[in-house]
Design an enzyme around this catalytic site. Structure first.
Site, mmCIF file in Angstrom:
data_model
loop_
_atom_site.group_PDB
_atom_site.id
_atom_site.type_symbol
_atom_site.label_atom_id
_atom_site.label_comp_id
_atom_site.label_asym_id
_atom_site.label_seq_id
_atom_site.Cartn_x
_atom_site.Cartn_y
_atom_site.Cartn_z
ATOM 1 N N LEU A 193 1.201 -1.333 0.106
ATOM 2 C CA LEU A 193 0.021 -0.316 0.029
ATOM 3 C C LEU A 193 0.680 1.231 0.231
ATOM 4 O O LEU A 193 0.283 1.944 -0.966
ATOM 5 C CB LEU A 193 -1.037 0.050 1.318
ATOM 6 C CG LEU A 193 -2.010 -0.401 0.873
ATOM 7 C CD1 LEU A 193 -1.856 -1.843 0.555
ATOM 8 C CD2 LEU A 193 -3.191 -0.454 2.497
ATOM 9 N N GLY A 194 1.636 1.330 1.100
ATOM 10 C CA GLY A 194 2.839 2.504 0.913
ATOM 11 C C GLY A 194 3.673 2.125 1.860
ATOM 12 O O GLY A 194 3.995 1.349 2.443
ATOM 13 N N THR A 229 -4.205 5.466 4.914
ATOM 14 C CA THR A 229 -2.555 4.633 4.233
ATOM 15 C C THR A 229 -1.645 5.650 4.187
ATOM 16 O O THR A 229 -0.561 6.192 4.689
ATOM 17 C CB THR A 229 -1.855 4.193 2.649
ATOM 18 O OG1 THR A 229 -2.681 2.876 2.601
ATOM 19 C CG2 THR A 229 -1.194 3.665 2.593
ATOM 20 N N HIS A 232 -1.311 7.548 7.152
ATOM 21 C CA HIS A 232 -0.296 6.274 8.337
ATOM 22 C C HIS A 232 0.960 6.813 8.205
ATOM 23 O O HIS A 232 1.835 6.858 8.977
ATOM 24 C CB HIS A 232 -0.635 4.968 8.228
ATOM 25 C CG HIS A 232 0.947 4.147 8.643
ATOM 26 N ND1 HIS A 232 -0.088 3.460 9.643
ATOM 27 C CD2 HIS A 232 1.684 3.475 8.072
ATOM 28 C CE1 HIS A 232 0.609 2.213 9.801
ATOM 29 N NE2 HIS A 232 1.923 2.753 9.006
ATOM 30 N N GLU A 233 1.862 7.064 6.552
ATOM 31 C CA GLU A 233 2.964 6.560 6.202
ATOM 32 C C GLU A 233 3.033 8.495 6.334
ATOM 33 O O GLU A 233 4.164 8.695 6.810
ATOM 34 C CB GLU A 233 2.641 6.385 4.370
ATOM 35 C CG GLU A 233 2.315 5.396 4.220
ATOM 36 C CD GLU A 233 2.972 4.430 4.727
ATOM 37 O OE1 GLU A 233 4.390 4.621 5.133
ATOM 38 O OE2 GLU A 233 2.689 3.099 4.743
ATOM 39 N N HIS A 236 4.792 8.007 9.900
ATOM 40 C CA HIS A 236 5.927 7.445 9.790
ATOM 41 C C HIS A 236 7.324 8.988 9.534
ATOM 42 O O HIS A 236 7.965 8.762 9.726
ATOM 43 C CB HIS A 236 6.504 6.438 8.480
ATOM 44 C CG HIS A 236 5.817 5.140 9.127
ATOM 45 N ND1 HIS A 236 6.330 4.729 11.018
ATOM 46 C CD2 HIS A 236 5.120 4.365 8.577
ATOM 47 C CE1 HIS A 236 5.306 3.871 10.419
ATOM 48 N NE2 HIS A 236 4.980 3.572 9.333
ATOM 49 N N HIS A 242 5.339 2.109 14.516
ATOM 50 C CA HIS A 242 3.648 1.044 14.491
ATOM 51 C C HIS A 242 3.960 0.649 16.243
ATOM 52 O O HIS A 242 4.528 0.846 16.774
ATOM 53 C CB HIS A 242 4.122 0.169 14.103
ATOM 54 C CG HIS A 242 4.182 0.226 12.837
ATOM 55 N ND1 HIS A 242 4.637 -0.673 11.637
ATOM 56 C CD2 HIS A 242 3.411 1.022 11.747
ATOM 57 C CE1 HIS A 242 4.930 0.019 10.488
ATOM 58 N NE2 HIS A 242 3.937 0.833 10.635
ATOM 59 N N GLN A 267 1.587 -3.524 22.799
ATOM 60 C CA GLN A 267 0.259 -3.950 22.090
ATOM 61 C C GLN A 267 1.901 -5.485 21.530
ATOM 62 O O GLN A 267 2.464 -5.033 21.263
ATOM 63 C CB GLN A 267 0.125 -3.899 20.752
ATOM 64 C CG GLN A 267 -0.501 -4.174 20.562
ATOM 65 C CD GLN A 267 -1.037 -3.241 19.007
ATOM 66 O OE1 GLN A 267 -1.321 -2.207 19.299
ATOM 67 N NE2 GLN A 267 -1.196 -3.296 17.773
ATOM 68 N N ASP A 301 -9.128 0.618 6.682
ATOM 69 C CA ASP A 301 -9.474 2.120 7.071
ATOM 70 C C ASP A 301 -10.317 3.027 7.858
ATOM 71 O O ASP A 301 -10.004 3.906 8.781
ATOM 72 C CB ASP A 301 -9.645 3.333 5.368
ATOM 73 C CG ASP A 301 -7.696 3.639 5.158
ATOM 74 O OD1 ASP A 301 -6.989 2.329 5.343
ATOM 75 O OD2 ASP A 301 -8.053 4.084 4.441
#
Length: 429
Positions: A193-194, A229, A232-233, A236, A242, A267, A301
């Protein structure tokens, strides 16, 4: 949570969903490739992460909204990959909503975590000027012979994913990272995805890469179709790890890793799908359990809806230190240099919807300069089947009823006498 050795590095799993053949994020593979092939680049990222462990955050006392100029490089080998501007606009909207906690699903955050859910006070704009100060849409388009880019091949391969960032290798060169967040949208292979570069990486590779199917709200990405996506990226890119600390390669139980965020529950490993709350695991065995709705987990998502205060601290600290130059960027200010013909050709737009259609097509034309716009429809033998002339009012819409036309492909041409745009339409019966 326990301290991670590298509490600012993005390290991600390449765990594949067997049912969907999806790799949610390729950061672990990316860093491992750097470590193996480019040790100096990897060492710089590691050093930056260690430095950030010693930086005092200022989010809760500093206040104010930080705005990041974004340039989106669409690199395509066919029409499907050459996504419409609307997906880009919607993606910027998603980023702004998610990072300001204005997302429509913010009310789905469980009450147990509402107290730490944060407005990161970070916003995004499509660049209004390019590095030369020329008016820009913030979108570039590059046609390429590379049909699919892969992160899971040798960096010497022609289609290695990072080559999408280099015009000499069939991609698009980045704009200066000191002034822009570069996002490349392309056809990522291997179900990926990325991925993103963490703070401290090389300038020529800095930015985010997203598969075209997963970019924008309403994209064709299945359960990954809401633009998360990119949320999320970009996290980063702003130094976040994560939520599970990337220890899911270790034997059970896997509770030694950490994302370095004290307000994110420990987690065991990545979470997929759309779980019900509470979700418990070996690392958080009692309610409220893990924070699977965090943007830095791997859920669908539609299951994501929050950053935490500590994550907001971290991202703003990166903007105040490693990436501070971008806060002085003029990229969000409209360019003062006259638009040349090449840029004008990028700014004018011809949109057609629905396409294909059995009868009614809507043609929308923007930013043409002539006083009149002529719209012509040709069949693929070159025969003119219709012609319309309209006064240019800035944004012009026209309806075309194709009910009497045979099924097939047709060419639409719009011109103001100087600039010409064409687009293919499909009549179905």
């Amino acid at each position: 949570m326990k301290k991670a050795l590298l509490a600012g590095i993005l390290v991600a799993t390449t765990f594949v969903l067997s049912a969907q053949d999806v790799v949610r994020c390729g950061a672990h593979t990316y860093l491992k490739t750097l470590e193996a092939y480019y040790p100096e680049e990897y060492a710089a990222i590691k050093a930056e992460a260690e430095k950030q462990q010693k930086v005092t955050t200022t989010y809760r006392t500093n206040g104010g909204v930080y705005t990041i100029p974004v340039v989106v490089h669409i690199v395509y080998s066919n029409d499907a990959q050459n996504i419409d501007d609307e997906f880009v606009f919607s993606q910027i909207d998603v980023l702004n909503a998610d990072y300001r906690r204005l997302n429509d699903d913010a009310d789905e955050t469980p009450a147990a975590f509402e107290g730490v859910a944060a407005d990161a006070q970070i916003e995004f704009c499509l660049a209004q000027q390019d590095p030369d100060g020329v008016l820009s849409t913030g979108i570039t388009r590059t046609e390429t012979d590379i049909t699919s880019w892969s992160l899971f091949v040798s960096p010497t391969a022609d289609n290695y994913a990072d080559n999408v960032k280099d015009a000499d290798d069939g991609g698009a060169d980045p704009w200066p990272r000191t002034e822009y967040l570069n996002i490349w949208v392309c056809n990522l292979g291997g179900g990926l995805l990325g991925y993103a570069t963490p703070p401290g990486g090389p300038s020529g590779k800095d930015g985010v890469v997203i598969g075209y199917k997963y970019f924008g709200d309403g994209s064709p990405g299945g359960v990954y179709n809401k633009g998360r996506t990119a949320t999320h990226e970009v996290g980063h890119w702003l130094g976040l790890n994560h939520t599970w600390g990337d220890d899911d390669f270790d034997p059970e139980p896997q509770c030694d890793g950490s994302d370095g965020m004290a307000d994110v529950p420990n987690q065991e490993d990545a979470t997929y799908g759309n779980p019900s709350f509470p979700r418990l695991d070996d690392c958080s065995p009692v309610t409220p359990g893990i924070m699977f709705m965090n943007y830095m987990d791997y859920t669908d998502d539609g299951a994501m809806n929050m950053f935490t205060e500590d994550q907001a601290d971290k991202m703003r600290t990166i903007l105040e230190t490693t990436r501070e130059s971008i806060l002085e960027s003029p990229g969000c200010v409209q360019g003062g240099v006259d638009v040349n013909d090449v840029l004008k050709a990028q700014l004018i737009q011809l949109s057609v919807y629905p396409n294909p259609s059995s009868d009614l097509f809507i043609f929308e034309m923007e930013n043409f300069e002539g006083s009149d716009i002529i719209l012509e429809i040709y069949n693929f033998t070159g025969e003119l089947v219709d012609r319309m002339q309209m006064a240019n009012s800035g944004v012009v819409k026209a309806e075309f009823n194709a009910q009497q036309l045979p099924a097939g492909e047709y060419l639409v041409k719009a011109t103001d006498g100087e600039f010409i745009l064409t687009q293919q339409i499909t009549v179905v019966k």
